[in-house]
Design an enzyme around this catalytic site. Structure first.
Site, PDB file in Angstrom:
ATOM      1  N   HIS A  17     -11.399   7.194 -13.942  1.00 51.87           N
ATOM      2  CA  HIS A  17     -11.315   6.928 -12.392  1.00 51.87           C
ATOM      3  C   HIS A  17     -11.309   5.404 -12.144  1.00 51.87           C
ATOM      4  O   HIS A  17     -11.120   4.130 -11.868  1.00 51.87           O
ATOM      5  CB  HIS A  17     -12.944   6.787 -11.984  1.00 51.87           C
ATOM      6  CG  HIS A  17     -13.255   8.313 -11.961  1.00 51.87           C
ATOM      7  ND1 HIS A  17     -14.667   8.637 -12.142  1.00 51.87           N
ATOM      8  CD2 HIS A  17     -12.829   9.849 -12.180  1.00 51.87           C
ATOM      9  CE1 HIS A  17     -14.841   9.548 -12.270  1.00 51.87           C
ATOM     10  NE2 HIS A  17     -13.810  10.388 -11.701  1.00 51.87           N
ATOM     11  N   GLU A  68     -22.876  12.593 -13.877  1.00 49.18           N
ATOM     12  CA  GLU A  68     -22.131  14.010 -13.600  1.00 49.18           C
ATOM     13  C   GLU A  68     -22.890  14.944 -14.680  1.00 49.18           C
ATOM     14  O   GLU A  68     -22.447  14.558 -15.711  1.00 49.18           O
ATOM     15  CB  GLU A  68     -21.297  14.273 -13.878  1.00 49.18           C
ATOM     16  CG  GLU A  68     -20.110  14.159 -12.984  1.00 49.18           C
ATOM     17  CD  GLU A  68     -18.744  13.497 -12.405  1.00 49.18           C
ATOM     18  OE1 GLU A  68     -17.670  14.597 -13.873  1.00 49.18           O
ATOM     19  OE2 GLU A  68     -17.843  12.940 -12.525  1.00 49.18           O
ATOM     20  N   ASN A  84     -17.768   9.694  -7.813  1.00 50.61           N
ATOM     21  CA  ASN A  84     -16.178  10.663  -8.138  1.00 50.61           C
ATOM     22  C   ASN A  84     -15.533   9.602  -6.699  1.00 50.61           C
ATOM     23  O   ASN A  84     -15.697   9.734  -5.669  1.00 50.61           O
ATOM     24  CB  ASN A  84     -16.022  11.994  -8.198  1.00 50.61           C
ATOM     25  CG  ASN A  84     -16.995  11.946  -9.129  1.00 50.61           C
ATOM     26  OD1 ASN A  84     -18.082  12.295  -9.112  1.00 50.61           O
ATOM     27  ND2 ASN A  84     -16.117  13.238 -10.371  1.00 50.61           N
TER      28      ASN A  84
END
Length: 556
Positions: free
Chosen positions: A496, A411, A534
């Site tokens: 995550h 990202e 994600n």
């Protein structure tokens, strides 16, 4: 690699003397609350109307209890209610609906207070150093929205509140490439996931895409355009990433025609406006059926078979200081574990070890991973300014997953300081084979995780294949003053968490705990450690798949 000092800051560079930009201390201190990482709203963007919440009493009985209000639990509650079932949901955190003294429900990252963290007296921000010195802020202890839970070798960030992790993530709603799916969930049919359940999840989450024409001229995405340009110059592919933040609302923020949220350093401590978190999507729809009752500030401690059938579930009602107000025990005919990878794993490991659910398989607690998370920052040249106004919602990723030598998806993350920093920040998701195991500690009565910080080296190696090349091409350098003293990589935290009760290993292929009919797992603990992007869209889509079969087969 060698270290050098540029204008008072310490960096690491792949073998070149380079120019470093002069950035004020004040600006970088302001930026240390940095983020990780849709249906149109009203122009005036009022604070969200409170979801109705209810209560439960000691001794109550109920047909279905869902533990947790994150992605899996929200899907289960909605679909069960639509099938005519009455559902009680209990949530450890608060219902985030009441404004504080500043008129806002959530605080922002530059001025954190007790609302920011779960029962801490000091913030524990992902970027928590400046020039090698610790930088966190004192706060009052409160049941805040973001939990930083410390285990051996790693701390794990989790959302606390009605909506779970959807309250505190960057909203990047990424569906993994279908060719990678077999490595994510090998026992699940990819065809049905991509034809049915991923589209259903994206619709339910209200995923939308940025207007790329607007993006090209938006001041708040200058940092992302710099990230794209540098990726391209080094030969890396990039991709625009969908989000659950309403990009139409963000346009109004940019134009100053609506209150700012993403453009006001809001995300990891919650967004006051613009973001379609679960309380505005799945949970709102579930509540709207009239068959779902949400009960916040209740912490489940035990689940065990009840005399006469069903399950006896004990829990503590807590106040905003974390104190137990009342202990309760209820009976539910069916229980869905949806407390997240960490919460569900800890609860099930404890029940097995203490004999409450002693027949659970030995695999309970295993297969945990951090989705290959690692962060890094680079210091750009003076001609690559990243902008003083930065949206906290990422919209671009560098896609290097096809690199067999080190797959990674990175990202391009914001660094919202309110001044020009010339810094590029990234959260990389990498192919890391290491997996941890949760285990019960009889001495403390708690649950440990055997993760080692050194196990993140494969993630660093994958990320270096991108950023060493960009640094070499751009004649730029790594920052080493943001994650610790002379520390380049943010490799000691996870945003995550995945696994701990793996699908088709600890459960059947739909999340049933087969040793105990009526017990189900329906959250991120089912996914063995990695989604390649994600994870929350995959968690949602898997829950959609599983609950459809469970309803058709187990509810008559």
């Amino acid at each position: 690699m060698r270290s050098l000092s540029v204008r008072g800051l310490s960096y690491e560079t792949p073998g070149k003397s380079v120019y470093g930009s002069n950035v004020s201390r004040r600006g970088f201190l302001a930026a240390t609350g940095v983020i990780l990482g849709a249906a149109a709203l009203l122009p005036k963007a009022p604070l969200a109307r409170a979801l109705p919440t209810g209560s439960i009493n000691d001794g109550d009985t109920m047909p279905i209890l869902v533990i947790g209000t994150g992605y899996g639990g929200a899907v289960a509650a909605l679909r069960l209610a639509q099938a005519g079932q009455n559902v009680i949901m209990v949530e450890k955190g608060m219902s985030w609906t009441q404004p504080g003294s500043d008129g806002k429900v959530f605080c922002n990252m530059l001025n954190p207070d007790g609302r920011s963290f779960w029962l801490r007296t000091e913030t524990d921000q992902p970027i928590n150093h400046f020039m090698g010195a610790p930088y966190n802020k004192s706060i009052s202890s409160y049941t805040g929205v973001l939990d930083s839970e410390q285990f051996s070798g790693i701390r794990i960030y989790q959302g606390r509140g009605v909506g779970g992790g959807s309250l505190v993530n960057g909203g990047m709603a990424v569906t993994p490439k279908q060719e990678n799916f077999a490595s994510i969930l090998p026992s699940v049919d990819a065809g049905s996931m991509y034809s049915t359940y991923y589209p259903r999840a994206n619709a339910g989450l209200k995923v939308n895409n940025i207007d790329q024409t607007w993006f090209q001229g938006a001041d708040c995405y200058q940092f992302a355009r710099v990230g794209i340009k540098q990726a391209q110059r080094s030969g890396f592919a990039y991709t625009f990433v969908p989000n659950v933040y309403d990009f139409n609302y963000m346009k109004q923020e940019q134009a100053s025609t609506a209150p700012r949220s993403a453009l006001n350093a809001e995300v990891i401590y919650g967004n006051n406006y613009g973001k379609n978190s679960l309380d505005k999507t799945y949970l709102a729809a579930a509540s709207g059926t009239g068959k779902v009752t949400i009960v916040p500030q209740h912490v489940v401690t035990t689940v065990a078979p009840a005399n006469g059938g069903g399950y006896s579930v004990s829990m503590n009602q807590i106040d905003t200081s974390g104190n137990t107000v009342k202990a309760k025990t209820v009976t539910a005919q069916k229980v869905f574990f949806a407390a997240g990878s960490v919460g569900t794993s800890k609860l099930l490991v404890t029940q097995k070890a203490t004999g409450k659910l002693g027949n659970l398989p030995d695999s309970i607690g295993a297969g945990w991973g951090n989705n290959g998370n690692v962060m890094v920052a680079r210091q750009n040249q003076a001609w690559d300014a990243t902008g003083s106004l930065q949206s906290c919602i990422p919209c671009v990723g560098i896609d290097n997953w096809a690199d067999s030598g080190g797959p990674a998806f990175a990202e391009v993350s914001p660094f919202p300081a309110g001044i020009e920093t010339f810094a590029s920040l990234y959260l990389a998701i990498t192919k890391n084979p290491n997996r941890g195991t949760f285990s019960y500690n009889s001495g403390t009565g708690g649950v440990d995780l055997n993760w080692q910080t050194a196990w993140n080296q494969p993630s660093i190696d994958c990320a270096k294949r991108i950023f060493d090349k960009i640094n070499s091409k751009e004649a730029t350098i790594y920052r080493t003053d943001l994650f610790g003293e002379y520390k380049t990589w943010g490799d000691d935290f996870a945003y995550h968490p995945l696994g701990g009760c793996v699908l088709n290993v600890s459960t059947d292929n739909y999340g049933r705990l087969t040793q105990y009919p009526g017990l189900y797992v329906i959250d991120g603990s089912l996914i063995p450690g990695l989604t390649t992007v994600n994870p929350f869209v995959t968690i949602t889509a898997l829950a959609e798949r599983n609950i459809e079969t469970i309803i058709s087969q187990d509810f008559h």
